[in-house]
Every structure is written in C-alpha cells, then in structure tokens.
Design an enzyme around this catalytic site. Structure first.
Site, PDB file in Angstrom:
ATOM      1  N   TYR A 281      42.624  53.546  46.570  1.00 29.29           N
ATOM      2  CA  TYR A 281      41.677  52.598  45.975  1.00 29.29           C
ATOM      3  C   TYR A 281      41.034  51.754  47.087  1.00 29.29           C
ATOM      4  CZ  TYR A 281      43.828  53.633  41.393  1.00 29.29           C
ATOM      5  OH  TYR A 281      44.309  54.242  40.260  1.00 29.29           O
TER       6      TYR A 281
ATOM      7  N   SER B 244      51.252  61.578  38.255  1.00 32.35           N
ATOM      8  CA  SER B 244      49.989  61.211  37.600  1.00 32.35           C
ATOM      9  C   SER B 244      49.133  62.464  37.473  1.00 32.35           C
ATOM     10  CB  SER B 244      49.244  60.146  38.405  1.00 32.35           C
ATOM     11  OG  SER B 244      48.031  59.813  37.768  1.00 32.35           O
TER      12      SER B 244
ATOM     13  N   SER C 223      42.478  54.140  32.115  1.00 35.37           N
ATOM     14  CA  SER C 223      41.104  54.089  31.559  1.00 35.37           C
ATOM     15  C   SER C 223      41.090  54.008  30.035  1.00 35.37           C
ATOM     16  CB  SER C 223      40.254  55.260  32.053  1.00 35.37           C
ATOM     17  OG  SER C 223      39.873  55.053  33.393  1.00 35.37           O
TER      18      SER C 223
ATOM     19  N   LEU D  92      39.532  52.055  28.182  1.00 40.28           N
ATOM     20  CA  LEU D  92      38.184  51.767  27.644  1.00 40.28           C
ATOM     21  C   LEU D  92      37.157  52.766  28.170  1.00 40.28           C
ATOM     22  CD1 LEU D  92      38.283  47.845  27.946  1.00 40.28           C
ATOM     23  CD2 LEU D  92      38.742  49.275  25.929  1.00 40.28           C
TER      24      LEU D  92
ATOM     25  N   ARG E  46      30.194  48.692  35.899  1.00 36.62           N
ATOM     26  CA  ARG E  46      30.716  49.805  36.699  1.00 36.62           C
ATOM     27  C   ARG E  46      29.703  50.956  36.765  1.00 36.62           C
ATOM     28  NH1 ARG E  46      36.709  52.100  35.542  1.00 36.62           N
ATOM     29  NH2 ARG E  46      37.160  49.970  36.230  1.00 36.62           N
TER      30      ARG E  46
ATOM     31  N   GLN F 168      36.999  39.060  30.771  1.00 30.27           N
ATOM     32  CA  GLN F 168      37.411  40.366  30.240  1.00 30.27           C
ATOM     33  C   GLN F 168      38.940  40.415  30.087  1.00 30.27           C
ATOM     34  OE1 GLN F 168      35.819  43.211  33.036  1.00 30.27           O
ATOM     35  NE2 GLN F 168      33.704  42.912  32.384  1.00 30.27           N
TER      36      GLN F 168
ATOM     37  N   ASN G  70      40.846  41.065  26.675  1.00 34.70           N
ATOM     38  CA  ASN G  70      41.683  42.263  26.551  1.00 34.70           C
ATOM     39  C   ASN G  70      43.134  41.929  26.218  1.00 34.70           C
ATOM     40  OD1 ASN G  70      39.329  43.554  27.199  1.00 34.70           O
ATOM     41  ND2 ASN G  70      39.938  44.124  29.279  1.00 34.70           N
TER      42      ASN G  70
HETATM   43  N1  NAP Z   1      46.266  57.571  37.888  1.00 35.25           N
HETATM   44  C1  NAP Z   1      44.970  57.719  37.924  1.00 35.25           C
HETATM   45  O1  NAP Z   1      44.448  58.765  38.321  1.00 35.25           O
HETATM   46  C2  NAP Z   1      44.103  56.572  37.494  1.00 35.25           C
HETATM   47  C3  NAP Z   1      42.715  56.752  37.375  1.00 35.25           C
HETATM   48  C4  NAP Z   1      41.946  55.668  36.949  1.00 35.25           C
HETATM   49  C5  NAP Z   1      42.541  54.443  36.697  1.00 35.25           C
HETATM   50  N2  NAP Z   1      43.894  54.291  36.857  1.00 35.25           N
HETATM   51  C6  NAP Z   1      44.569  52.985  36.600  1.00 35.25           C
HETATM   52  O2  NAP Z   1      44.191  52.491  35.330  1.00 35.25           O
HETATM   53  C7  NAP Z   1      43.627  51.176  35.481  1.00 35.25           C
HETATM   54  C8  NAP Z   1      42.597  50.937  34.419  1.00 35.25           C
HETATM   55  O3  NAP Z   1      41.569  51.934  34.508  1.00 35.25           O
HETATM   56  P1  NAP Z   1      40.061  51.526  34.279  1.00 35.25           P
HETATM   57  O4  NAP Z   1      39.702  50.388  35.171  1.00 35.25           O
HETATM   58  O5  NAP Z   1      39.245  52.752  34.318  1.00 35.25           O
HETATM   59  O6  NAP Z   1      40.165  50.939  32.762  1.00 35.25           O
HETATM   60  P2  NAP Z   1      39.071  50.789  31.639  1.00 35.25           P
HETATM   61  O7  NAP Z   1      39.633  49.798  30.700  1.00 35.25           O
HETATM   62  O8  NAP Z   1      38.696  52.106  31.077  1.00 35.25           O
HETATM   63  O9  NAP Z   1      37.776  50.197  32.386  1.00 35.25           O
HETATM   64  C9  NAP Z   1      37.832  48.913  32.952  1.00 35.25           C
HETATM   65  C10 NAP Z   1      36.419  48.412  33.203  1.00 35.25           C
HETATM   66  O10 NAP Z   1      35.720  48.255  31.965  1.00 35.25           O
HETATM   67  C11 NAP Z   1      34.988  47.024  31.975  1.00 35.25           C
HETATM   68  N3  NAP Z   1      35.629  46.118  31.005  1.00 35.25           N
HETATM   69  C12 NAP Z   1      36.969  45.923  30.813  1.00 35.25           C
HETATM   70  N4  NAP Z   1      37.182  45.048  29.818  1.00 35.25           N
HETATM   71  C13 NAP Z   1      35.976  44.678  29.369  1.00 35.25           C
HETATM   72  C14 NAP Z   1      35.562  43.800  28.334  1.00 35.25           C
HETATM   73  N5  NAP Z   1      36.427  43.157  27.560  1.00 35.25           N
HETATM   74  N6  NAP Z   1      34.215  43.662  28.134  1.00 35.25           N
HETATM   75  C15 NAP Z   1      33.309  44.309  28.888  1.00 35.25           C
HETATM   76  N7  NAP Z   1      33.652  45.175  29.886  1.00 35.25           N
HETATM   77  C16 NAP Z   1      34.978  45.343  30.125  1.00 35.25           C
HETATM   78  C17 NAP Z   1      35.086  46.504  33.400  1.00 35.25           C
HETATM   79  O11 NAP Z   1      34.063  47.110  34.180  1.00 35.25           O
HETATM   80  P3  NAP Z   1      32.667  46.389  34.599  1.00 35.25           P
HETATM   81  O12 NAP Z   1      32.766  44.948  34.258  1.00 35.25           O
HETATM   82  O13 NAP Z   1      32.539  46.642  36.051  1.00 35.25           O
HETATM   83  O14 NAP Z   1      31.622  47.127  33.834  1.00 35.25           O
HETATM   84  C18 NAP Z   1      36.419  47.038  33.838  1.00 35.25           C
HETATM   85  O15 NAP Z   1      36.592  47.090  35.231  1.00 35.25           O
HETATM   86  C19 NAP Z   1      43.078  51.189  36.912  1.00 35.25           C
HETATM   87  O16 NAP Z   1      42.892  49.919  37.454  1.00 35.25           O
HETATM   88  C20 NAP Z   1      44.172  51.948  37.630  1.00 35.25           C
HETATM   89  O17 NAP Z   1      45.262  51.086  37.875  1.00 35.25           O
HETATM   90  C21 NAP Z   1      44.674  55.340  37.236  1.00 35.25           C
END
Ligand code: NAP
Length: 319
Positions: free
Chosen positions: A54, A154, A210, A212, A230, A292, A296
């Site tokens: 990351y 993972s 992910s 969301l 994003r 956020q 959440n």
């Molecule tokens: N193992 C793996 O391969 C893998 C891959 C991906 C992620 N992960 C892990 O999973 C975690 C979460 O994944 P993700 O960040 O993709 O989660 P996600 O919940 O799908 O997306 C999060 C993004 O959505 C937006 N967001 C979140 N809450 C919001 C709200 N209430 N209102 C409006 N926008 C909102 C923000 O982006 P913006 O504000 O920038 O638009 C935020 O950074 C990561 O941090 C990581 O630790 C693991």
C-alpha cells in the site's frame, strides 16, 4: 461494537475494522489518519489493516507514526500487514512467497510500522511458483520468532488454503487461521460457496474487504464520478469501468428504498449486509474522511434488521 472470534481462534476482532488501502499517504496524511483512527477506536474498532504494497510502504509508515502519536496500549489493538508483491525488483523479491522474501519483508514492514510484531500476517495472494510447504514453514518460523502472532491468506483458492492447513497439521506448525477475501453486494459468489468447507470444517476466520465496492455502494457514483472521490484518483483508473457501469448504477438505485425503509444510509445498509453473514469475522472498512468513519461505524446498529423478506428483495436486485 461487537467482537467476533477469528474463526475458531482465541483472538477476537471488532466486527468492523479499519484499513489503509488507497487512502493512507495518497489521500490522508498522518494528522488525518490520527483523527480517523481515533473515531474508529472510540467506536470500538480493535483491528487496523495494512499491507507492504500500500502506497509502496508509505501506508505502513503513516500508520506507524499515527500509532506512536496515539499512544494506545499495545494490548488494546491489532495490526496486520500483508506480503506478496514486494517493493524491490529482483528475482526473489516480486510476486512471491518464498522464504527469503518473507523474512526480509516482515523485517522491513515492522521497521516501517515501528512495531515489535504484527498481530496478523497475511500472504496477500497465493504464489503458485513456490511450494506451499516452503511458505507454511516460513510463516511458522516468523511466528516462532515473535514477529507475527497469527497468519492468514488473502484471495487464495479454497484448495490452496486446505493444502496449507494439511501441511501445517502434518508437521505440527502454526496453521493459517483467516482468509481476507473481497465481499460486498456485487461480489459475493466466491465467498459463499467456495470457502464454505474452509469455514465449516476448519473454523477458518474471514476479514472481508471492499465492503462498499470502493464507494460505489454509498450511492455517490449515481451521477458520475464525484470530485475528490477514489474514482478520480491517478493510479486507480482500473476502478473506473466498475464505478461507471450502468448495470451497477441501476442496482444501487434499486437498493436505496430498502436502505431508506431501514432508516440506514446506503453505506450503512451495505456494511450491515456483510455483517449479517455469520462466516464474516470482521468487515474491513476504508475511508478518506472522518465523517465517513463516523457514518460507517453506525452500521452495526442494522446488522439484525435483515429479515428473510429484506434478504429476498436484495437477492432479486443482485441476482
Ligand atoms: N486483501 C486485499 O487484497 C485487499 C484489497 C482491497 C482492500 N483491502 C482492505 O480492505 C480495506 C477496505 O477496502 P476499501 O477501502 O476498498 O473499502 P470500501 O468500503 O469498498 O471503499 C472505501 C472508500 O469508499 C469511500 N467511502 C467510504 N465510506 C463512505 C461513506 N460513508 N460515504 C461516502 N464515501 C465513502 C471512500 O473513498 P473516497 O472518499 O476516496 O471516494 C473510501 O476510501 C482496505 O483499506 C484494506 O485494508 C484488502
């Protein structure tokens, strides 16, 4: 906030956790990270996820500095990192789970995080070019050296996880205990049927990512890509097709009345839907703004509100 055992392990994780992918260093600095982690921790989050890759190591540095400023008691929180892609070009340092790489990489991750150990160490992907036996032994030895307490996988295939468990059992080594798979309303088909025997027969835990779909399930992409989201970020163009997909947009629109009926925002509804699956140990959330995180964290109020009728209505939308 409730806590769930990580599968059958003794360790308990908060049902919502907080991760740093995309955001730390790229979108938020140490000050903003401290603010967001504080809101999450105060809401009961005890698990913070990271990965070597990351922001090419900077995400671990940001989390390490934030933890130092926060000064929380080490026993009160869990930190994970993940290894596979590597940060250096070299025959043994990219896309691998070989023993040499794993030993070097965990050392460097701990330096960046400024921690003595991580609680969870994940193999970020499977590596078909390294025998699983070599990886299992290396992860066991890392745990024996006290650099990690538990290890997991993972996006491994169920057969690969089962093979790792079998090897560990045969040699009395530390077994992997947790998978970190994608899981959200759009992407759930692998999580449910494929991993079923791993959860059921081996008590494997899951920390899902992910939830969301990178923000799509908040409804913010219904009228195009919003400024500062994003979907606009350089380096994440690969997400654009999904975030602007007409079929996905229509499904999110159809979901909105269900969320409204529950009194939840779309984000809270979509997070709570992940939580109502008993095979989920923790849902990894992500955020670029403190508001956020605040929104959440309230999702936990809705977990028990998914009646069979609501589930049926959701399944029709995402069939
Ligand atoms: N193992 C793996 O391969 C893998 C891959 C991906 C992620 N992960 C892990 O999973 C975690 C979460 O994944 P993700 O960040 O993709 O989660 P996600 O919940 O799908 O997306 C999060 C993004 O959505 C937006 N967001 C979140 N809450 C919001 C709200 N209430 N209102 C409006 N926008 C909102 C923000 O982006 P913006 O504000 O920038 O638009 C935020 O950074 C990561 O941090 C990581 O630790 C693991």
């Amino acid at each position: 906030m409730k806590y769930r055992h990580l599968g059958k392990a003794g360790l308990q994780v908060s049902e919502l956790s907080f991760g740093s992918w995309v955001t730390f260093h790229n979108q938020v600095d140490v000050g903003a990270t401290v603010e967001m982690m504080t809101v999450a921790y105060d809401a009961g989050v005890n698990f913070f996820d990271n990965a070597e890759v990351y922001a090419f190591g900077k995400s671990e540095e940001v989390m390490g500095e934030a933890l130092k400023r926060l000064g929380w008691r080490r026993g009160s929180y869990l930190v994970s990192t993940k290894l596979f892609w590597g940060l250096h070009d070299g025959p043994n340092e990219r896309n691998t789970l070989n023993r040499k790489y794993l030993f070097e990489a965990i050392d460097s991750s701990l330096d960046r995080l400024d921690l003595d150990y991580v609680d969870l160490l994940y193999c970020h992907r499977a590596d078909p070019t390294t025998p699983i036996e070599e990886t299992v032994w290396a992860m066991h030895n890392i745990i024996e050296r006290g650099m990690a307490l538990y290890w997991g996988t993972s996006e491994w295939e169920a057969a690969e996880i089962l093979s790792a468990i079998e090897i560990a059992e045969r040699h009395h080594l530390h077994k992997p205990i947790v998978e970190q798979p994608v899981y959200n309303l759009f992407e759930r088909h692998r999580f449910a049927p494929e991993y079923e025997p791993v959860y059921k027969n081996h008590g494997y835990g899951s920390t899902t990512w992910s939830p969301l779909a990178s923000g799509m399930l908040t409804g913010k992409y219904q009228k195009g890509i919003p400024k500062g989201s994003r979907g606009e970020l350089k380096g994440y163009e690969f997400l654009k097709d999904q975030l602007t997909d007409a079929e996905r947009i229509a499904r999110v629109a159809a979901l909105e009345p269900l969320a409204n009926d529950m009194g939840a925002t779309l984000a809270q509804f979509s997070l709570a839907w992940c939580l109502q699956n008993p095979h989920v140990s923790s849902v990894l959330t992500g955020a670029s703004r403190v508001e956020q995180v605040q929104e959440n964290m309230q999702a936990v109020k809705f977990t028990d509100r998914f009646t069979p009728e609501v589930i049926e209505a959701i399944d029709k939308i995402f069939a």
